[in-house]
Design an enzyme around this catalytic site. Sequence first.
Site, PDB file in Angstrom:
ATOM      1  N   PRO A 118       0.814  -1.218   0.000  1.00  0.00           N
ATOM      2  CG  PRO A 118      -0.961  -1.606   1.455  1.00  0.00           C
ATOM      3  CD  PRO A 118       0.338  -2.197   0.980  1.00  0.00           C
ATOM      4  CB  CYS A 119       1.440   3.576  -2.666  1.00  0.00           C
ATOM      5  SG  CYS A 119      -0.154   4.049  -3.384  1.00  0.00           S
ATOM      6  CD  GLN A 120      -3.369   3.920   0.221  1.00  0.00           C
ATOM      7  OE1 GLN A 120      -2.443   3.127   0.345  1.00  0.00           O
ATOM      8  NE2 GLN A 120      -4.571   3.544  -0.151  1.00  0.00           N
ATOM      9  CB  ALA A 121       2.647   5.015   4.220  1.00  0.00           C
ATOM     10  CG  PHE A 122       5.731   5.318   1.012  1.00  0.00           C
ATOM     11  CD1 PHE A 122       6.501   5.546   2.135  1.00  0.00           C
ATOM     12  CD2 PHE A 122       5.313   4.028   0.751  1.00  0.00           C
ATOM     13  CE1 PHE A 122       6.856   4.503   2.984  1.00  0.00           C
ATOM     14  CE2 PHE A 122       5.667   2.982   1.585  1.00  0.00           C
ATOM     15  CZ  PHE A 122       6.435   3.223   2.699  1.00  0.00           C
TER      16      PHE A 122
END
Length: 387
Positions: A118-122
């Site tokens: 999951p990419c939302q953290a970056f």
Amino acid sequence: MSYEPVVLEKKLNSPRIIEIATIENQVNAGTKELMALSLFSGGGGLDLGFSAAGFRVGCSTDIDPFSCKTLILNNGRKVFYNHAHSITADITEISAEYLLTNAELSNSEIDIVLGGPPCQAFSIFGRRQGLDDPRGNLVWEYLKIIQEIKPKAFVFENVPGLKSIHDGKLFEEILRELTINDTYAISTHNYQMAEYGIPQFRERVFIIGAKNGSLVPPMLPTHGNEPLLGLKNYRTVREALRYLPEPGTFSKVPNHIGRKHSPRIVSRYENLKFGERDPKTRINKLHPERPSFTIIVGSDKGGGKGHIHPFVPREVTPRESARMQTFPDWWEFYGTGRHVIRQVGNAVPPLFAALLAEHLRVHIFEETKQKSYEDFIDILGLGYLQE
């Protein structure tokens, strides 16, 4: 805008059995079957694209049950997409052995591992908390599976923000870990999807590892605004939406249901220029002669929206967003509302995934390039992108 009936299958004079054989021959021409394991599979963008390039996805997993049901729902709809196992699981609670046992596979059978934690953290669209966000820690779960299986190759996909967060230190550590004591040669490339014939501006970073020591060169852009450089024109929103009827009309196209808007919102959308942002909903009106803006997901609590249709004063449907992502109309997403838009927005465009898979066949698995952009349009059934 005039709408034409959608064409879900290629029209041939020969019986359908000939069509199936033709597609199967296209997928398998000059290739050997390679086995893939898919992590963080989502709505199936990487799975579908790699399957179109002749890979067999022996097992996929995701924590989202709606995504896993999407993969099962589409199983067998095309000859090349026969998804063996789709396992709903929290990757922090399972091992590679668990996945392989349930899929009746062994480590030695896995040629490549695919995945995009999951990419939302970056992402620049999020708060960029990185490893302070629990989703950021899933990067290490991906690494754990790679270390346990040690496949011949792997593909790690994420947002470009991964390279800059924490002053680039996180990205450097990920690369160090992925080499696994120099077991893998690592290649890293940023790709702008629109430059490869996808009707959407969407940038992603791909980290590719090869156990045989191969360094994978970047794919050269094929589309853009520079015809003197031999590039074809960008694929546009107009092309992505053609042959698709308005939602609410008699249609068998799945996931093509729009939101209801108040007269006040309709009026605002009518008065927007192409490319202009609505100040209230903070979404953009698509320009018909350009690629779409990036399809985004929203938060874990929902909030994912499409953009504004260029010709009709409404937000695009999940199916119209899926068109921008190059999911074919026969690919049905399980669930409604935010469940579908999250699957669409999180995905790698299947057409780009197929091009990347073919590229890796040449540069890691030492095969001769066989299939082109046009071939994959035909294989996947993306009739709306055919010239």
